[in-house]
Design a protein around this motif. Structure first.
Motif, PDB file in Angstrom:
ATOM      1  N   TYR A 245     -33.331 -10.698 -40.474  1.00 28.40           N
ATOM      2  CA  TYR A 245     -33.129 -10.177 -41.823  1.00 28.40           C
ATOM      3  C   TYR A 245     -32.271 -11.160 -42.630  1.00 28.40           C
ATOM      4  CZ  TYR A 245     -34.379  -6.230 -38.890  1.00 28.40           C
ATOM      5  OH  TYR A 245     -34.980  -5.422 -37.949  1.00 28.40           O
ATOM      6  N   GLN A 246     -32.781 -12.364 -42.725  1.00 25.92           N
ATOM      7  CA  GLN A 246     -32.052 -13.490 -43.294  1.00 25.92           C
ATOM      8  C   GLN A 246     -31.565 -13.203 -44.719  1.00 25.92           C
ATOM      9  OE1 GLN A 246     -33.111 -15.950 -45.784  1.00 25.92           O
ATOM     10  NE2 GLN A 246     -32.132 -17.842 -45.123  1.00 25.92           N
ATOM     11  N   ASN A 247     -30.396 -13.702 -45.021  1.00 22.06           N
ATOM     12  CA  ASN A 247     -29.833 -13.626 -46.361  1.00 22.06           C
ATOM     13  C   ASN A 247     -30.170 -14.919 -47.100  1.00 22.06           C
ATOM     14  OD1 ASN A 247     -28.286 -13.020 -48.631  1.00 22.06           O
ATOM     15  ND2 ASN A 247     -26.376 -13.729 -47.706  1.00 22.06           N
ATOM     16  N   PRO A 248     -30.979 -14.858 -48.177  1.00 23.20           N
ATOM     17  CA  PRO A 248     -31.288 -13.693 -49.009  1.00 23.20           C
ATOM     18  C   PRO A 248     -32.678 -13.098 -48.812  1.00 23.20           C
ATOM     19  CG  PRO A 248     -31.821 -15.681 -50.215  1.00 23.20           C
ATOM     20  CD  PRO A 248     -31.309 -16.131 -48.862  1.00 23.20           C
ATOM     21  N   THR A 249     -33.545 -13.723 -48.027  1.00 27.24           N
ATOM     22  CA  THR A 249     -34.976 -13.394 -48.055  1.00 27.24           C
ATOM     23  C   THR A 249     -35.368 -12.148 -47.279  1.00 27.24           C
ATOM     24  OG1 THR A 249     -35.478 -14.729 -46.097  1.00 27.24           O
ATOM     25  CG2 THR A 249     -35.525 -15.856 -48.238  1.00 27.24           C
ATOM     26  N   GLY A 250     -34.553 -11.752 -46.290  1.00 26.93           N
ATOM     27  CA  GLY A 250     -34.924 -10.641 -45.409  1.00 26.93           C
ATOM     28  C   GLY A 250     -35.884 -11.038 -44.311  1.00 26.93           C
ATOM     29  N   ILE A 251     -36.266 -12.328 -44.255  1.00 26.88           N
ATOM     30  CA  ILE A 251     -37.219 -12.813 -43.244  1.00 26.88           C
ATOM     31  C   ILE A 251     -36.574 -12.812 -41.863  1.00 26.88           C
ATOM     32  CG2 ILE A 251     -38.387 -14.918 -42.420  1.00 26.88           C
ATOM     33  CD1 ILE A 251     -39.001 -15.545 -45.379  1.00 26.88           C
ATOM     34  N   SER A 252     -37.357 -12.441 -40.862  1.00 26.14           N
ATOM     35  CA  SER A 252     -36.911 -12.529 -39.469  1.00 26.14           C
ATOM     36  C   SER A 252     -37.793 -13.518 -38.718  1.00 26.14           C
ATOM     37  CB  SER A 252     -36.980 -11.158 -38.785  1.00 26.14           C
ATOM     38  OG  SER A 252     -36.034 -10.273 -39.341  1.00 26.14           O
ATOM     39  N   MET A 253     -37.153 -14.361 -37.939  1.00 24.62           N
ATOM     40  CA  MET A 253     -37.880 -15.345 -37.146  1.00 24.62           C
ATOM     41  C   MET A 253     -38.673 -14.636 -36.043  1.00 24.62           C
ATOM     42  SD  MET A 253     -36.232 -18.624 -35.109  1.00 24.62           S
ATOM     43  CE  MET A 253     -35.262 -19.145 -36.513  1.00 24.62           C
ATOM     44  N   SER A 254     -39.906 -15.054 -35.834  1.00 27.63           N
ATOM     45  CA  SER A 254     -40.729 -14.461 -34.778  1.00 27.63           C
ATOM     46  C   SER A 254     -40.156 -14.808 -33.402  1.00 27.63           C
ATOM     47  CB  SER A 254     -42.163 -14.967 -34.875  1.00 27.63           C
ATOM     48  OG  SER A 254     -42.216 -16.361 -34.604  1.00 27.63           O
ATOM     49  N   GLU A 255     -40.492 -13.984 -32.410  1.00 24.44           N
ATOM     50  CA  GLU A 255     -39.986 -14.242 -31.056  1.00 24.44           C
ATOM     51  C   GLU A 255     -40.503 -15.574 -30.525  1.00 24.44           C
ATOM     52  OE1 GLU A 255     -40.509 -12.111 -26.764  1.00 24.44           O
ATOM     53  OE2 GLU A 255     -39.664 -10.858 -28.376  1.00 24.44           O
ATOM     54  N   SER A 256     -41.744 -15.906 -30.821  1.00 18.96           N
ATOM     55  CA  SER A 256     -42.298 -17.185 -30.337  1.00 18.96           C
ATOM     56  C   SER A 256     -41.549 -18.365 -30.941  1.00 18.96           C
ATOM     57  CB  SER A 256     -43.791 -17.281 -30.659  1.00 18.96           C
ATOM     58  OG  SER A 256     -44.021 -17.215 -32.050  1.00 18.96           O
ATOM     59  N   LYS A 257     -41.167 -18.243 -32.204  1.00 18.89           N
ATOM     60  CA  LYS A 257     -40.406 -19.328 -32.832  1.00 18.89           C
ATOM     61  C   LYS A 257     -38.997 -19.427 -32.258  1.00 18.89           C
ATOM     62  CE  LYS A 257     -42.432 -20.619 -37.232  1.00 18.89           C
ATOM     63  NZ  LYS A 257     -42.258 -20.788 -38.689  1.00 18.89           N
ATOM     64  N   ARG A 258     -38.391 -18.298 -31.935  1.00 19.32           N
ATOM     65  CA  ARG A 258     -37.053 -18.317 -31.331  1.00 19.32           C
ATOM     66  C   ARG A 258     -37.076 -19.111 -30.025  1.00 19.32           C
ATOM     67  NH1 ARG A 258     -33.788 -13.444 -33.439  1.00 19.32           N
ATOM     68  NH2 ARG A 258     -35.045 -12.868 -35.226  1.00 19.32           N
ATOM     69  N   LYS A 259     -38.102 -18.856 -29.222  1.00 20.12           N
ATOM     70  CA  LYS A 259     -38.207 -19.554 -27.939  1.00 20.12           C
ATOM     71  C   LYS A 259     -38.526 -21.036 -28.136  1.00 20.12           C
ATOM     72  CE  LYS A 259     -39.667 -15.393 -25.439  1.00 20.12           C
ATOM     73  NZ  LYS A 259     -40.784 -14.687 -24.760  1.00 20.12           N
ATOM     74  N   GLU A 260     -39.400 -21.321 -29.097  1.00 17.77           N
ATOM     75  CA  GLU A 260     -39.756 -22.717 -29.377  1.00 17.77           C
ATOM     76  C   GLU A 260     -38.559 -23.486 -29.921  1.00 17.77           C
ATOM     77  OE1 GLU A 260     -41.883 -26.112 -29.379  1.00 17.77           O
ATOM     78  OE2 GLU A 260     -42.518 -24.181 -28.530  1.00 17.77           O
ATOM     79  N   LEU A 261     -37.748 -22.835 -30.749  1.00 13.43           N
ATOM     80  CA  LEU A 261     -36.554 -23.467 -31.295  1.00 13.43           C
ATOM     81  C   LEU A 261     -35.579 -23.853 -30.185  1.00 13.43           C
ATOM     82  CD1 LEU A 261     -34.910 -24.340 -33.772  1.00 13.43           C
ATOM     83  CD2 LEU A 261     -34.062 -21.984 -33.955  1.00 13.43           C
ATOM     84  N   LEU A 262     -35.440 -22.996 -29.189  1.00 15.88           N
ATOM     85  CA  LEU A 262     -34.580 -23.312 -28.042  1.00 15.88           C
ATOM     86  C   LEU A 262     -35.101 -24.525 -27.270  1.00 15.88           C
ATOM     87  CD1 LEU A 262     -33.789 -19.704 -26.782  1.00 15.88           C
ATOM     88  CD2 LEU A 262     -32.092 -21.401 -27.518  1.00 15.88           C
ATOM     89  N   LYS A 263     -36.411 -24.636 -27.162  1.00  8.18           N
ATOM     90  CA  LYS A 263     -36.991 -25.818 -26.500  1.00  8.18           C
ATOM     91  C   LYS A 263     -36.686 -27.086 -27.285  1.00  8.18           C
ATOM     92  CE  LYS A 263     -40.884 -23.334 -24.350  1.00  8.18           C
ATOM     93  NZ  LYS A 263     -42.367 -23.145 -24.374  1.00  8.18           N
TER      94      LYS A 263
END
Length: 461
Positions: A245-263
């Motif tokens: 729920y990002q400020n200001p957009t309200g967007i949430s990162m998808s679970e697949s992107k969260r895992k890819e970002l960690l990689k």
């Protein structure tokens, strides 16, 4: 007569801006004004300096730019408030701490009458009876041990394993960001953020000498392809993200992107700062898993603020820090303010253990879900507005018709006692966006405020 001598030490585009502003206000400039090429030649400056000055004049309602035709005066003599007078002080530029709004769509925290004041009074009395003067002494700089134990238990429920020694109590997300910036950034380091992004983080990174690179947000979070282009080109210190729920957009990162970002963090050797101030306010059946919950290699520095949805003036949050930088973070905290209020920490620990916090959060979810739906449905009736409905948080990110700037809307609403935040607070590219928060308002105030907003948009069309 255009006569200006440029002063050394002052930004050229600002000097040009003020000169043209003065001429427009005095009636010396009307209708179509100088072309960019003509003005650059007169001043002996680059085209880019003139373009920036013209963009600033347009943002503040003095001119409008017509593609292929030029710049035209668009001055409203009734205008009495000039954001450009505070151009160099952007944190206060748009009334972050203003209490003058009759209807406040700018503040993303609950109204005073929604806060659990009675429970707080009982809890304070209980703690003072139980602990006496100990509750009023300096606390351990890491934070009250029992509170850190309670936070560890809470985190376990959310899929995060954290050692008590690596939980650092802070006075909210901003202090956490400031400490991390001070400890980790060396002048010239590159920090990557989302775009748009919370302004306070950018200020902290730059004040500590970082060069900030911004990556566009997509509907499912940060653009990882654009991020990897940067990573291949240069070494970064860390990436800052408000993933839920990002400020200001309200967007949430998808679970697949969260895992890819960690990689990517592991591959290119950088930290991820995850700023979590809104994940508790979810409107679906389940909360979104944090990036930290997938972190197996201590790549995530997790910052959580309780202040946003609990009591803004209570100033309480924590950081989970990797072992490598734990000592440095503790030193940064100690040099900042020694420790947080022992009484506040003990009271909040009592709230956590007695289930008062969870009851307050459940109540908050219901309240904010209702308000979000009400404001969303009201906004959808306004022609040519674009917006999404996030599954949590306290804001709506609204795209205006392309010819209307968020700053123009802000100023017109300000004169009518309605507070919002224009998109340029979060991104230079978001000139035709505004952020509306529903946290402070009743349904009646939402009705009245959106009605005024609709009138303002019609005027600007």
């Amino acid at each position: 007569m255009l006569d200006i001598s440029l002063k050394s030490g002052e930004k050229i585009y600002i000097q040009i801006y003020y000169k043209l502003k003065e001429m427009i206000e005095n009636g010396e400039l009307k209708g179509k004004i100088f072309s960019i090429r003509e003005l650059a030649k007169k001043f002996g400056v680059s085209h880019s300096s003139v373009i920036k000055a013209y963009e600033k004049l347009e943002e503040n309602g003095y001119i409008y730019l017509r593609g292929g035709s030029g710049a035209y005066v668009n001055y409203n003599i009734e205008k009495k408030f000039y954001p450009e007078d505070h151009m160099e002080n952007e944190i206060f530029k748009y009334g972050y701490f203003s209490s003058e709004y009759r209807i406040d769509f700018s503040t993303a925290s609950p109204s005073a009458d929604f806060l659990p004041v009675e429970e707080l009074k009982k809890s304070i009395n209980y703690i003072l009876d139980r602990d006496g003067g100990k509750a009023l002494l300096y606390e351990n700089p890491l934070g009250y041990m029992e509170l850190r134990k309670s936070i560890k238990k809470q985190l376990k429920k959310e899929g995060i394993d954290a050692e008590i020694k690596n939980i650092q109590i802070v006075s909210g997300a901003q202090q956490g960001i400031d400490i991390i910036s001070k400890v980790m950034i060396t002048s010239g380091d590159i920090v990557v953020t989302e775009d748009p992004v919370y302004k306070g983080a950018i200020v902290s990174f730059k004040n500590n000498g970082a060069k900030v690179e911004k990556v566009q947000l997509k509907k499912d979070g940060i653009d990882l392809k654009e991020l990897e282009k940067i990573l291949k080109r240069e070494k970064i210190r860390f990436l800052y993200t408000a993933s839920t729920y990002q400020n200001p957009t309200g967007i949430s990162m998808s679970e697949s992107k969260r895992k890819e970002l960690l990689k990517l963090a592991e591959k290119y050797d950088f930290y991820i700062i995850e700023d979590d101030c809104s994940s508790d306010i979810y409107f679906s059946d389940e909360r979104i898993k944090s990036i930290k919950s997938f972190d197996k290699n201590n790549r995530v520095i997790y910052i959580k603020s309780y202040s946003k949805v609990f009591m803004p003036g209570f100033r309480l949050g924590f950081i989970i820090v990797p072992e490598k930088i734990a000592t440095s973070v503790l030193g940064g905290k100690y040099s900042s303010d020694i420790s947080n209020s022992g009484l506040n920490q003990r009271v909040f620990q009592y709230f956590l253990e007695e289930g008062i916090w969870e009851k307050h959060i459940e109540r908050s979810r219901k309240e904010f879900k209702r308000k979000q739906l009400y404001m969303y449905n009201r906004l959808k009736k306004i022609e040519n507005l674009k917006l999404n409905k996030p599954k949590g948080g306290m804001n709506l990110w609204v795209e205006l018709p392309y010819e209307i700037t968020g700053e123009a809307v802000y100023m017109k609403l300000l004169r009518r006692g309605v507070g919002i935040l224009p998109g340029v607070v979060f991104s230079e590219k978001a000139y035709n966006y505004i952020r509306l928060s529903f946290a402070q308002c009743t349904e009646e105030e939402i009705d009245e405020g959106i009605k005024i907003l609709e009138t303002v948009i019609d005027e600007l069309r």
